[in-house]
Design an enzyme around this catalytic site. Structure first.
Site, PDB file in Angstrom:
ATOM      1  N   GLY A 101       0.686  -1.352   0.023  1.00 12.71           N
ATOM      2  CA  GLY A 101      -0.168  -0.046  -0.034  1.00 12.71           C
ATOM      3  C   GLY A 101       0.729   1.353   0.063  1.00 12.71           C
ATOM      4  N   SER A 102       1.838   1.143  -0.776  1.00 13.83           N
ATOM      5  CA  SER A 102       2.779   2.563  -0.787  1.00 13.83           C
ATOM      6  C   SER A 102       2.123   3.566  -1.402  1.00 13.83           C
ATOM      7  CB  SER A 102       4.032   2.276  -1.066  1.00 13.83           C
ATOM      8  OG  SER A 102       4.116   1.899  -2.694  1.00 13.83           O
ATOM      9  N   ASN A 103       1.127   3.208  -2.495  1.00 14.87           N
ATOM     10  CA  ASN A 103       0.540   4.201  -3.350  1.00 14.87           C
ATOM     11  C   ASN A 103      -0.668   4.683  -2.536  1.00 14.87           C
ATOM     12  OD1 ASN A 103       1.433   4.491  -6.122  1.00 14.87           O
ATOM     13  ND2 ASN A 103       1.713   2.293  -5.818  1.00 14.87           N
ATOM     14  N   LEU A 143      -5.331  -6.355  -6.828  1.00 16.22           N
ATOM     15  CA  LEU A 143      -4.811  -7.649  -7.774  1.00 16.22           C
ATOM     16  C   LEU A 143      -5.897  -8.612  -8.422  1.00 16.22           C
ATOM     17  CD1 LEU A 143      -1.370  -8.417  -6.326  1.00 16.22           C
ATOM     18  CD2 LEU A 143      -1.869  -6.729  -7.945  1.00 16.22           C
ATOM     19  N   ILE A 164     -11.894  -6.701 -11.724  1.00 15.97           N
ATOM     20  CA  ILE A 164     -13.205  -6.167 -11.231  1.00 15.97           C
ATOM     21  C   ILE A 164     -14.101  -6.713 -11.981  1.00 15.97           C
ATOM     22  CG2 ILE A 164     -14.288  -4.014 -11.028  1.00 15.97           C
ATOM     23  CD1 ILE A 164     -12.189  -4.374  -9.020  1.00 15.97           C
ATOM     24  N   HIS A 190      -0.805   0.887 -13.293  1.00 19.33           N
ATOM     25  CA  HIS A 190      -0.256  -0.433 -13.935  1.00 19.33           C
ATOM     26  C   HIS A 190       1.261  -0.105 -13.888  1.00 19.33           C
ATOM     27  CE1 HIS A 190       0.177  -4.339 -15.625  1.00 19.33           C
ATOM     28  NE2 HIS A 190       1.101  -3.880 -16.619  1.00 19.33           N
ATOM     29  N   ASP A 222      -6.378  -4.628 -18.119  1.00 16.80           N
ATOM     30  CA  ASP A 222      -5.385  -3.538 -18.480  1.00 16.80           C
ATOM     31  C   ASP A 222      -5.726  -3.005 -19.923  1.00 16.80           C
ATOM     32  OD1 ASP A 222      -4.031  -3.837 -15.977  1.00 16.80           O
ATOM     33  OD2 ASP A 222      -2.839  -5.641 -16.898  1.00 16.80           O
ATOM     34  N   GLU A 260       5.577   6.197  -9.324  1.00 20.88           N
ATOM     35  CA  GLU A 260       4.117   6.404  -8.844  1.00 20.88           C
ATOM     36  C   GLU A 260       4.145   7.426  -7.931  1.00 20.88           C
ATOM     37  OE1 GLU A 260       3.380   1.462  -9.450  1.00 20.88           O
ATOM     38  OE2 GLU A 260       4.055   2.418  -7.853  1.00 20.88           O
TER      39      GLU A 260
HETATM   40  C1  GAR Z   1       2.436  -1.003  -7.490  1.00 22.75           C
HETATM   41  O1  GAR Z   1       3.821  -0.870  -8.531  1.00 22.75           O
HETATM   42  C2  GAR Z   1       1.200  -0.917  -8.888  1.00 22.75           C
HETATM   43  O2  GAR Z   1       1.625  -0.367 -10.084  1.00 22.75           O
HETATM   44  C3  GAR Z   1       1.405  -2.667  -9.323  1.00 22.75           C
HETATM   45  O3  GAR Z   1       1.386  -3.095  -7.768  1.00 22.75           O
HETATM   46  C4  GAR Z   1       2.370  -2.503  -7.113  1.00 22.75           C
HETATM   47  C5  GAR Z   1       1.542  -1.963  -5.475  1.00 22.75           C
HETATM   48  O4  GAR Z   1       2.435  -1.323  -4.853  1.00 22.75           O
HETATM   49  N1  GAR Z   1      -0.084  -2.842  -9.590  1.00 22.75           N
HETATM   50  C6  GAR Z   1      -0.178  -3.837 -10.572  1.00 22.75           C
HETATM   51  O5  GAR Z   1       0.756  -4.624 -10.854  1.00 22.75           O
HETATM   52  C7  GAR Z   1      -1.553  -3.982 -11.038  1.00 22.75           C
HETATM   53  N2  GAR Z   1      -1.441  -4.948 -12.139  1.00 22.75           N
HETATM   54  P1  GAR Z   1       1.937  -0.879  -3.356  1.00 22.75           P
HETATM   55  O6  GAR Z   1       1.075  -1.686  -2.712  1.00 22.75           O
HETATM   56  O7  GAR Z   1       3.150  -0.557  -2.599  1.00 22.75           O
HETATM   57  O8  GAR Z   1       1.151   0.375  -3.525  1.00 22.75           O
END
Ligand code: GAR
Length: 188
Positions: free
Chosen positions: A11-13, A84, A87, A103, A144, A173
């Site tokens: 969940g860094s995003n 992941l 939907i 993505h 995607d 990101e």
């Molecule tokens: C992120 O890099 C995002 O782009 C990717 O998962 C990571 C989650 O990181 N998403 C995908 O691969 C979707 N197909 P986070 O949990 O640290 O936010």
């Protein structure tokens, strides 16, 4: 404008988005949803007094309850930030044009089923790509493939390995995902 964030992992995003909108008086993160009860994303929500919801695959596929919850919370934009699970169509038709995804590649390259996180970066490395990046796009019924909102690139060299690619992507990101969400909201 109320937002819900969906995430499966660290969940860094989610953290970046919460931090970015903290002082915004019109854009509110009202809910963080995860399919993983130990996701870091839920901890970030808890630390910021944001409501959390854990759902399993069946609940997502059934969609009724989750969509009701989102409507009750007056959610107008669903942001997939490292979520992941696919939907389902029922959910998409309930929130038409209001679900976006992040993505970690330059779509249409390295997208589709099974292409997430490090799987994407390993494929980028194996293909000896000269650049990679992130794509922010609307979600449709295919993995995607929804309309692209914005893409941001980073150059790759022969020295890059998995961990350096992960770092480069995380940097993009952090720098661009929250601000792209904000720009999109002002256009909606
Ligand atoms: C992120 O890099 C995002 O782009 C990717 O998962 C990571 C989650 O990181 N998403 C995908 O691969 C979707 N197909 P986070 O949990 O640290 O936010």
């Amino acid at each position: 404008m109320n937002l819900a964030l969906f995430a499966s992992g660290t969940g860094s995003n989610v953290k970046n988005i919460i931090d970015f909108f903290k002082k915004n008086e019109t854009i509110n993160i009202v809910l963080v949803v995860s399919n993983n009860s130990s996701a870091g994303a839920l901890i970030h929500a808890k630390n910021n007094d944001i409501e959390q919801l854990t759902i399993d695959k069946d609940a997502l596929n059934e969609s009724t309850t989750i969509c009701e919850t989102l409507h009750e919370q007056e959610v107008e934009l669903v942001v997939l930030a490292g979520f992941l699970l696919k939907i389902p169509e029922k959910f998409i038709s309930n929130f038409k044009g209001k679900i976006i995804n992040l993505h970690p590649s330059l779509l249409p390259k390295f997208g589709g089923k099974g292409m997430y996180g490090n799987n994407v970066h390993k494929a980028v490395l194996a293909a000896k790509e000269k650049k990679t990046g992130i794509t922010i796009h609307f979600v449709n019924e295919n993995y995607d493939e929804g309309a692209i909102i914005e893409q941001f690139e980073t150059v790759l060299t022969n020295e890059d390995d998995l961990s350096s690619i992960v770092e480069k992507i995380k940097k993009l990101e952090k720098l661009y995902f929250p601000s792209t969400i904000e720009r999109l909201i002002y256009k909606l």
